[in-house]
Design a protein around this motif. Structure first.
Motif, mmCIF file in Angstrom:
data_model
loop_
_atom_site.group_PDB
_atom_site.id
_atom_site.type_symbol
_atom_site.label_atom_id
_atom_site.label_comp_id
_atom_site.label_asym_id
_atom_site.label_seq_id
_atom_site.Cartn_x
_atom_site.Cartn_y
_atom_site.Cartn_z
ATOM 1 N N ILE A 170 8.853 10.968 -5.115
ATOM 2 C CA ILE A 170 8.884 10.616 -3.692
ATOM 3 C C ILE A 170 9.065 9.105 -3.543
ATOM 4 O O ILE A 170 9.867 8.641 -2.728
ATOM 5 N N LEU A 171 8.344 8.327 -4.327
ATOM 6 C CA LEU A 171 8.483 6.870 -4.270
ATOM 7 C C LEU A 171 9.913 6.452 -4.617
ATOM 8 O O LEU A 171 10.507 5.626 -3.925
ATOM 9 N N LEU A 172 10.475 7.028 -5.668
ATOM 10 C CA LEU A 172 11.826 6.658 -6.082
ATOM 11 C C LEU A 172 12.862 7.059 -5.040
ATOM 12 O O LEU A 172 13.806 6.312 -4.764
ATOM 13 N N ALA A 173 12.687 8.243 -4.430
ATOM 14 C CA ALA A 173 13.616 8.678 -3.385
ATOM 15 C C ALA A 173 13.522 7.767 -2.163
ATOM 16 O O ALA A 173 14.536 7.400 -1.562
ATOM 17 N N GLN B 192 17.242 1.247 -0.126
ATOM 18 C CA GLN B 192 18.402 0.527 -0.653
ATOM 19 C C GLN B 192 19.669 0.902 0.107
ATOM 20 O O GLN B 192 20.495 0.040 0.416
ATOM 21 N N ALA B 193 19.824 2.185 0.392
ATOM 22 C CA ALA B 193 21.020 2.642 1.112
ATOM 23 C C ALA B 193 21.058 2.065 2.519
ATOM 24 O O ALA B 193 22.111 1.627 2.996
ATOM 25 N N ILE B 194 19.922 2.044 3.185
ATOM 26 C CA ILE B 194 19.861 1.467 4.525
ATOM 27 C C ILE B 194 20.177 -0.022 4.470
ATOM 28 O O ILE B 194 20.941 -0.539 5.284
ATOM 29 N N GLY B 195 19.600 -0.711 3.493
ATOM 30 C CA GLY B 195 19.849 -2.141 3.353
ATOM 31 C C GLY B 195 21.307 -2.460 3.044
ATOM 32 O O GLY B 195 21.839 -3.471 3.492
ATOM 33 N N THR C 22 0.793 -1.218 0.000
ATOM 34 C CA THR C 22 0.000 0.000 0.000
ATOM 35 C C THR C 22 0.834 1.281 0.000
ATOM 36 O O THR C 22 0.533 2.199 -0.771
ATOM 37 N N PRO C 23 1.878 1.402 0.840
ATOM 38 C CA PRO C 23 2.643 2.652 0.795
ATOM 39 C C PRO C 23 3.208 2.949 -0.599
ATOM 40 O O PRO C 23 3.231 4.102 -1.031
ATOM 41 N N ASN C 24 3.636 1.910 -1.310
ATOM 42 C CA ASN C 24 4.156 2.123 -2.661
ATOM 43 C C ASN C 24 3.050 2.580 -3.607
ATOM 44 O O ASN C 24 3.273 3.445 -4.450
ATOM 45 N N LEU C 25 1.878 2.003 -3.477
ATOM 46 C CA LEU C 25 0.757 2.398 -4.327
ATOM 47 C C LEU C 25 0.386 3.864 -4.101
ATOM 48 O O LEU C 25 0.099 4.590 -5.055
ATOM 49 N N VAL C 26 0.407 4.289 -2.859
ATOM 50 C CA VAL C 26 0.045 5.676 -2.546
ATOM 51 C C VAL C 26 1.157 6.638 -2.973
ATOM 52 O O VAL C 26 0.895 7.665 -3.610
ATOM 53 N N MET C 27 2.414 6.293 -2.656
ATOM 54 C CA MET C 27 3.514 7.183 -3.031
ATOM 55 C C MET C 27 3.691 7.277 -4.544
ATOM 56 O O MET C 27 4.285 8.244 -5.028
ATOM 57 N N ALA C 28 3.168 6.335 -5.291
ATOM 58 C CA ALA C 28 3.293 6.366 -6.751
ATOM 59 C C ALA C 28 2.555 7.548 -7.367
ATOM 60 O O ALA C 28 2.797 7.899 -8.521
#
Length: 79
Positions: free
Chosen positions: A42-45, A51-54, A31-37
């Motif tokens: 914002i979704l890409l950032a 990714q950086a945290i991982g 859901t968060p990805n669907l909304v940020m899309a």
């Protein structure tokens, strides 16, 4: 949810790799990805931050996983 997410079938091309990664990890686009899309930048950032945290090795991988699970529990997230 109060904000209707973007239909994955009609999503902008720029967010489709993020959606695919979500499908690979969770079996669905979360859901968060669907909304940020609605705001692809914002979704890409957010995806790059994840990714950086991982990729960071400052905190042990097991601890990052435990923190993620605990945060999800505290928010009532099904992960």
């Amino acid at each position: 949810m109060r904000i209707k997410g973007v239909d994955p079938e009609n999503a902008p091309e720029s967010v489709k790799p993020v959606f695919q990664h979500s499908l690979d990890l969770f079996g669905r686009v979360i859901t968060p990805n669907l909304v940020m899309a609605h705001r692809p930048e914002i979704l890409l950032a957010t995806a790059k931050l994840g990714q950086a945290i991982g990729a960071s090795t400052i905190v042990e991988g097991r601890l990052k996983t435990m923190v993620s699970v605990r945060a999800a529990q505290m928010m009532g997230c099904p992960f």
